[in-house]
Scaffold this motif. Structure first.
Motif, PDB file in Angstrom:
ATOM      1  N   SER A 219     -10.185 -11.686  11.932  1.00 43.97           N
ATOM      2  CA  SER A 219     -10.028 -12.579  13.079  1.00 43.97           C
ATOM      3  C   SER A 219     -10.626 -11.916  14.313  1.00 43.97           C
ATOM      4  CB  SER A 219      -8.546 -12.896  13.311  1.00 43.97           C
ATOM      5  OG  SER A 219      -7.876 -11.747  13.797  1.00 43.97           O
ATOM      6  N   GLU A 220     -10.713 -12.669  15.418  1.00 43.14           N
ATOM      7  CA  GLU A 220     -11.274 -12.130  16.647  1.00 43.14           C
ATOM      8  C   GLU A 220     -10.307 -11.181  17.352  1.00 43.14           C
ATOM      9  OE1 GLU A 220     -12.468 -15.334  19.124  1.00 43.14           O
ATOM     10  OE2 GLU A 220     -14.053 -16.030  17.782  1.00 43.14           O
ATOM     11  N   ASP A 221      -9.003 -11.370  17.111  1.00 43.04           N
ATOM     12  CA  ASP A 221      -7.990 -10.610  17.848  1.00 43.04           C
ATOM     13  C   ASP A 221      -7.513  -9.364  17.123  1.00 43.04           C
ATOM     14  OD1 ASP A 221      -8.043 -12.557  19.851  1.00 43.04           O
ATOM     15  OD2 ASP A 221      -6.584 -13.793  18.777  1.00 43.04           O
ATOM     16  N   TYR A 222      -7.682  -9.319  15.803  1.00 44.63           N
ATOM     17  CA  TYR A 222      -7.134  -8.207  15.029  1.00 44.63           C
ATOM     18  C   TYR A 222      -8.196  -7.547  14.153  1.00 44.63           C
ATOM     19  CZ  TYR A 222      -2.396  -9.637  16.277  1.00 44.63           C
ATOM     20  OH  TYR A 222      -1.253  -9.919  16.963  1.00 44.63           O
ATOM     21  N   CYS A 223      -8.035  -6.227  13.985  1.00 46.81           N
ATOM     22  CA  CYS A 223      -8.863  -5.469  13.045  1.00 46.81           C
ATOM     23  C   CYS A 223      -7.977  -5.039  11.880  1.00 46.81           C
ATOM     24  CB  CYS A 223      -9.469  -4.252  13.733  1.00 46.81           C
ATOM     25  SG  CYS A 223     -10.336  -3.139  12.603  1.00 46.81           S
ATOM     26  N   ASP A 224      -8.405  -5.318  10.656  1.00 49.04           N
ATOM     27  CA  ASP A 224      -7.625  -4.950   9.474  1.00 49.04           C
ATOM     28  C   ASP A 224      -8.031  -3.561   8.983  1.00 49.04           C
ATOM     29  OD1 ASP A 224      -6.471  -7.392   9.618  1.00 49.04           O
ATOM     30  OD2 ASP A 224      -7.612  -8.285   7.980  1.00 49.04           O
ATOM     31  N   LEU A 225      -7.051  -2.689   8.804  1.00 48.08           N
ATOM     32  CA  LEU A 225      -7.253  -1.385   8.165  1.00 48.08           C
ATOM     33  C   LEU A 225      -6.653  -1.477   6.762  1.00 48.08           C
ATOM     34  CD1 LEU A 225      -8.132   1.593   8.327  1.00 48.08           C
ATOM     35  CD2 LEU A 225      -5.839   2.130   9.134  1.00 48.08           C
ATOM     36  N   VAL A 226      -7.494  -1.297   5.733  1.00 48.76           N
ATOM     37  CA  VAL A 226      -7.068  -1.499   4.348  1.00 48.76           C
ATOM     38  C   VAL A 226      -7.039  -0.156   3.619  1.00 48.76           C
ATOM     39  CG1 VAL A 226      -7.500  -2.728   2.196  1.00 48.76           C
ATOM     40  CG2 VAL A 226      -8.148  -3.771   4.381  1.00 48.76           C
ATOM     41  N   ILE A 227      -5.881   0.151   2.986  1.00 51.53           N
ATOM     42  CA  ILE A 227      -5.745   1.328   2.130  1.00 51.53           C
ATOM     43  C   ILE A 227      -5.645   0.800   0.691  1.00 51.53           C
ATOM     44  CG2 ILE A 227      -4.356   3.319   1.492  1.00 51.53           C
ATOM     45  CD1 ILE A 227      -4.049   1.843   4.966  1.00 51.53           C
ATOM     46  N   GLU A 228      -6.715   0.981  -0.071  1.00 48.45           N
ATOM     47  CA  GLU A 228      -6.808   0.395  -1.414  1.00 48.45           C
ATOM     48  C   GLU A 228      -6.783   1.494  -2.473  1.00 48.45           C
ATOM     49  OE1 GLU A 228      -9.917  -2.331  -4.072  1.00 48.45           O
ATOM     50  OE2 GLU A 228     -10.249  -2.040  -1.925  1.00 48.45           O
ATOM     51  N   ASP A 229      -5.962   1.288  -3.521  1.00 50.40           N
ATOM     52  CA  ASP A 229      -5.933   2.241  -4.634  1.00 50.40           C
ATOM     53  C   ASP A 229      -6.092   1.487  -5.948  1.00 50.40           C
ATOM     54  OD1 ASP A 229      -3.237   1.688  -6.022  1.00 50.40           O
ATOM     55  OD2 ASP A 229      -2.595   1.994  -3.956  1.00 50.40           O
ATOM     56  N   THR A 230      -6.424   2.228  -6.997  1.00 49.77           N
ATOM     57  CA  THR A 230      -6.599   1.641  -8.333  1.00 49.77           C
ATOM     58  C   THR A 230      -5.432   2.031  -9.220  1.00 49.77           C
ATOM     59  OG1 THR A 230      -7.902   3.560  -8.996  1.00 49.77           O
ATOM     60  CG2 THR A 230      -9.107   1.664  -8.126  1.00 49.77           C
ATOM     61  N   GLY A 231      -4.246   2.145  -8.610  1.00 49.50           N
ATOM     62  CA  GLY A 231      -3.079   2.673  -9.312  1.00 49.50           C
ATOM     63  C   GLY A 231      -2.304   1.641 -10.115  1.00 49.50           C
ATOM     64  N   LEU A 232      -0.971   1.817 -10.128  1.00 45.07           N
ATOM     65  CA  LEU A 232      -0.105   1.053 -11.023  1.00 45.07           C
ATOM     66  C   LEU A 232       0.078  -0.400 -10.598  1.00 45.07           C
ATOM     67  CD1 LEU A 232       2.657   3.761 -11.504  1.00 45.07           C
ATOM     68  CD2 LEU A 232       0.729   3.279 -12.996  1.00 45.07           C
TER      69      LEU A 232
ATOM     70  N   GLY B 279       1.348  -5.248  15.659  1.00 49.22           N
ATOM     71  CA  GLY B 279       0.470  -5.448  14.512  1.00 49.22           C
ATOM     72  C   GLY B 279       1.106  -6.296  13.427  1.00 49.22           C
ATOM     73  N   LYS B 280       0.371  -6.444  12.320  1.00 44.96           N
ATOM     74  CA  LYS B 280       0.844  -7.210  11.172  1.00 44.96           C
ATOM     75  C   LYS B 280       0.668  -6.370   9.914  1.00 44.96           C
ATOM     76  CE  LYS B 280      -0.896 -11.439  13.390  1.00 44.96           C
ATOM     77  NZ  LYS B 280      -1.868 -12.559  13.266  1.00 44.96           N
ATOM     78  N   PHE B 281       1.488  -6.679   8.903  1.00 48.91           N
ATOM     79  CA  PHE B 281       1.445  -5.920   7.649  1.00 48.91           C
ATOM     80  C   PHE B 281       1.431  -6.881   6.463  1.00 48.91           C
ATOM     81  CE2 PHE B 281       3.724  -3.638   4.186  1.00 48.91           C
ATOM     82  CZ  PHE B 281       2.753  -2.676   3.959  1.00 48.91           C
ATOM     83  N   ASP B 282       0.596  -6.573   5.489  1.00 47.17           N
ATOM     84  CA  ASP B 282       0.512  -7.414   4.292  1.00 47.17           C
ATOM     85  C   ASP B 282       0.189  -6.533   3.086  1.00 47.17           C
ATOM     86  OD1 ASP B 282       0.616  -9.651   2.744  1.00 47.17           O
ATOM     87  OD2 ASP B 282      -1.287 -10.495   3.403  1.00 47.17           O
ATOM     88  N   ILE B 283       0.490  -7.057   1.905  1.00 54.71           N
ATOM     89  CA  ILE B 283       0.227  -6.340   0.659  1.00 54.71           C
ATOM     90  C   ILE B 283      -0.479  -7.294  -0.296  1.00 54.71           C
ATOM     91  CG2 ILE B 283       1.236  -5.118  -1.308  1.00 54.71           C
ATOM     92  CD1 ILE B 283       3.645  -4.487   0.440  1.00 54.71           C
ATOM     93  N   GLU B 284      -1.546  -6.804  -0.930  1.00 55.49           N
ATOM     94  CA  GLU B 284      -2.208  -7.517  -2.019  1.00 55.49           C
ATOM     95  C   GLU B 284      -2.155  -6.631  -3.250  1.00 55.49           C
ATOM     96  OE1 GLU B 284      -6.153  -8.535  -0.871  1.00 55.49           O
ATOM     97  OE2 GLU B 284      -5.521  -9.706   0.901  1.00 55.49           O
ATOM     98  N   SER B 285      -1.602  -7.147  -4.350  1.00 56.52           N
ATOM     99  CA  SER B 285      -1.452  -6.293  -5.527  1.00 56.52           C
ATOM    100  C   SER B 285      -1.249  -7.118  -6.792  1.00 56.52           C
ATOM    101  CB  SER B 285      -0.257  -5.343  -5.336  1.00 56.52           C
ATOM    102  OG  SER B 285      -0.135  -4.478  -6.431  1.00 56.52           O
ATOM    103  N   GLU B 286      -1.687  -6.535  -7.913  1.00 58.36           N
ATOM    104  CA  GLU B 286      -1.402  -7.064  -9.239  1.00 58.36           C
ATOM    105  C   GLU B 286      -0.927  -5.922 -10.108  1.00 58.36           C
ATOM    106  OE1 GLU B 286      -4.193  -9.684 -11.200  1.00 58.36           O
ATOM    107  OE2 GLU B 286      -5.154 -10.148  -9.282  1.00 58.36           O
ATOM    108  N   LEU B 287       0.025  -6.215 -10.960  1.00 55.90           N
ATOM    109  CA  LEU B 287       0.582  -5.178 -11.818  1.00 55.90           C
ATOM    110  C   LEU B 287      -0.517  -4.598 -12.718  1.00 55.90           C
ATOM    111  CD1 LEU B 287       3.335  -3.900 -12.268  1.00 55.90           C
ATOM    112  CD2 LEU B 287       3.720  -5.501 -14.138  1.00 55.90           C
ATOM    113  N   GLY B 288      -0.705  -3.278 -12.635  1.00 55.19           N
ATOM    114  CA  GLY B 288      -1.700  -2.594 -13.459  1.00 55.19           C
ATOM    115  C   GLY B 288      -3.106  -2.631 -12.901  1.00 55.19           C
ATOM    116  N   LYS B 289      -3.322  -3.286 -11.718  1.00 60.64           N
ATOM    117  CA  LYS B 289      -4.678  -3.423 -11.189  1.00 60.64           C
ATOM    118  C   LYS B 289      -4.825  -2.862  -9.775  1.00 60.64           C
ATOM    119  CE  LYS B 289      -5.917  -7.488 -13.926  1.00 60.64           C
ATOM    120  NZ  LYS B 289      -6.435  -8.870 -13.878  1.00 60.64           N
ATOM    121  N   GLY B 290      -3.852  -2.080  -9.325  1.00 62.20           N
ATOM    122  CA  GLY B 290      -3.988  -1.439  -8.020  1.00 62.20           C
ATOM    123  C   GLY B 290      -3.366  -2.253  -6.900  1.00 62.20           C
TER     124      GLY B 290
END
Length: 583
Positions: free
Chosen positions: A501-514, A558-569
């Protein structure tokens, strides 16, 4: 092994382009007064007004309008070039800024400031030899001539220029002059650690050691009078002791390293004990106040009942009506009070349950860490007798990991307590996101190597956000720690930015874990949730770190969100404002 073990506790020095607040204010006031002489040049005076407010774009617009209309007056032309040069420098347009500043003569009132800015421009474009040519005359000025900038910044810049030119003797000369000019012990400790880190980055171990040792000795001289709280004093002493411990470990001098590690643990325990005593004192104070309030409430009710009885005897004729009225009134108040008390009791029960649950889990985790350390130490003693150095090194690294884990838990607990009691220092300012992410991720290199994880930081160097720096570092440390904990060996972790968005910058910490299930993801996003067991049986924890992250992100607007799938990080997403927000 060197870069794996070295930890930085202070910021590395950068080129100084900062005046003291008092001198900075004086400079802009004097520039504004100087511009008042040009009464026939209204655009130049308007430019001076915007210049004093550091509004560089508006300054450039009005200076350009002025030069188009008039360029006969030499002083006004020089002031025009001065405004253009300073404004362009602050906007990072160095080539054009240089051209304008070179047109300002030695007779100009603010000539020294012009020289200072030229030196900064050459440092910014890595022409350190040219920068030194401008800095040396400034460093030789007497104090009465240095009206608008801090001489320490000159010494700092000279030292860094010589350092980057690999002229270490000259760099050391100016670092020492800088030290001699600093009167505050805390700043001396900070400066010594900064210099030590610089020399250490160039493998100048002896010089680095001297400055690390100096910071350590200075910290030993600190006393309680200089601090509002002992934990601040303990924290500084802990950091300097840890610097020495890490340095000695890198030199394979494990006996001295162990001595500094033990000293560091003493200060860690002192910090925890101080925080615990303060917390218990607050609880006792709250309990005493509540007891007194209950006594006052009881006396108040008793007085009201006695007053009612007296009225009944004095006004027998109308006593029944008054009694009925009072009875109805008190009945309604009682019903209302009972509802309030029931609601408060329910809230208090929930808080007590959460507190008991948190203390139970924290105690269990600490007990597990201590038991693991105890068992490891038994093996360590056996290997000491057999002089198995390889096993000793592995055990020391294992013990360090256990202690760091326990310290991380206590650090989160302390920060959580400070946040709940609103005692944590919090200041939102403009920061470059890449620098903060790089600084935090550097400390996790040993863990990443130990678990054989690949790591990549692709945060845009141009991204600017508004946040409290220290709380943002705590958030990144916890999220990185979780990413490493839930990643499998030979996996990967990435940190990157994106603009959703124009107002926020997203910082993403992505892993390939559990990864995690949708049910767990939604629970983690709920407010005031502490989980004692994660999706996977082999990873147990309080969930306090993530709760702390959510609270601090919220306080940073700020805002916080999670994107995840079991076994896919998992992707942990922290959205931070690009512009300052009120509230």
């Amino acid at each position: 092994m060197r870069q794996k073990l070295l930890l930085f506790f202070f910021y590395i020095s950068t080129f100084c382009f900062v005046y003291s607040q008092k001198k900075d204010s004086l400079l802009y006031t004097k520039v504004l007064e100087y511009s008042n002489q040009f009464k026939s040049s209204p655009n130049l005076r308007k430019a001076a007004t915007f210049f004093s407010k550091k509004q560089w774009d508006s300054t450039l617009i009005y200076t350009e309008n002025q030069v188009i209309k008039s360029s006969k007056n030499k002083k006004s032309v020089e002031l025009y070039h001065y405004f253009k040069g300073i404004s362009l420098t602050n906007k990072g347009i160095f080539n054009e800024a240089e051209k304008h500043l070179l047109l300002v003569s030695k007779d100009f009132k603010f000539y020294n400031i012009k020289e200072f800015y030229l030196a900064y421009i050459y440092m910014s474009i890595s022409d350190y030899t040219k920068a030194i040519e401008y800095l040396i005359p400034l460093s030789k000025l007497p104090e009465e001539k240095v009206l608008y900038f801090d001489k320490n910044s000159i010494y700092n810049n000279l030292a860094l220029c010589h350092f980057l030119l690999d002229e270490y003797n000259k760099a050391d000369f100016y670092f020492k002059k800088l030290d001699n000019n600093i009167k505050d012990t805390l700043k001396l400790i900070d400066n010594s650690n900064n210099i030590a880190n610089l020399y250490y980055s160039k493998s100048k171990d002896i010089k680095a050691y001297n400055y690390f040792k100096k910071a350590y000795k200075l910290s030993k001289k600190l006393n309680n009078i200089q601090f509002n709280q002992k934990k601040d004093l303990f924290d500084i002493k802990r950091k300097t002791a840890k610097n020495m411990a890490v340095f000695e470990e890198n030199r394979k001098n494990f006996q001295d390293a162990l001595k500094y590690r033990k000293e560091m643990e003493i200060w860690v325990d002192s910090i925890y004990n101080k925080a615990r005593i303060y917390e218990l004192g607050q609880k006792e104070k709250e309990f005493a106040v509540q007891q007194k309030q209950n006594e006052v409430d009881i006396l108040q009710v008793q007085n009201e009942l006695k007053e009612t009885q007296r009225k009944i005897f004095l006004y027998s004729a109308i006593g029944l009506l008054i009694l009925l009225g009072i009875a109805v009134y008190f009945y309604r108040e009682k019903v209302k009070s009972n509802k309030i008390i029931a609601s408060q009791k329910e809230t208090l029960d929930e808080l007590n349950t959460t507190k008991d649950k948190l203390f139970s889990i924290v105690s269990h985790d600490l007990r597990s860490s201590v038991n693991a350390l105890k068992s490891s130490n038994k093996v360590l003693i056996d290997n000491l007798e057999s002089k198995n150095l390889t096993a000793l090194e592995n055990l020391l690294q294992k013990n360090s990991s256990i202690v760091n884990g326990a310290y991380g838990l206590l650090d989160n607990l302390l920060n959580w307590a400070l946040l709940q009691t609103e005692q944590q220092y919090f200041y939102i300012d403009k920061h470059r996101l890449f620098i903060i992410a790089e600084h935090v991720s550097y400390n996790y290199q040993p863990l990443l190597l130990e678990k054989e994880l690949s790591f990549e930081n692709t945060v845009s160097k141009k991204e600017v956000i508004y946040a409290d720096q220290e709380s943002l570092k705590i958030v990144l440390r916890n999220l990185l720690d979780n990413a490493i904990k839930f990643s499998k060996p030979n996996g990967s972790i990435k940190i990157y930015s994106r603009n959703s968005s124009e107002d926020y910058c997203d910082l993403v910490i992505e892993d390939t874990g559990l990864g995690m299930s949708e049910e767990t993801r939604l629970k983690l996003l709920e407010d005031s949730v502490l989980l004692n067991k994660k999706e996977h049986e082999d990873v147990i924890g309080t969930g306090l770190g993530l709760q702390l992250c959510k609270s601090m992100i919220k306080k940073n607007h700020g805002k916080f969100d999670i994107e995840s799938e079991l076994g896919k990080g998992t992707k942990m997403i922290v959205s931070l404002p690009k512009t300052p927000l009120n509230g």
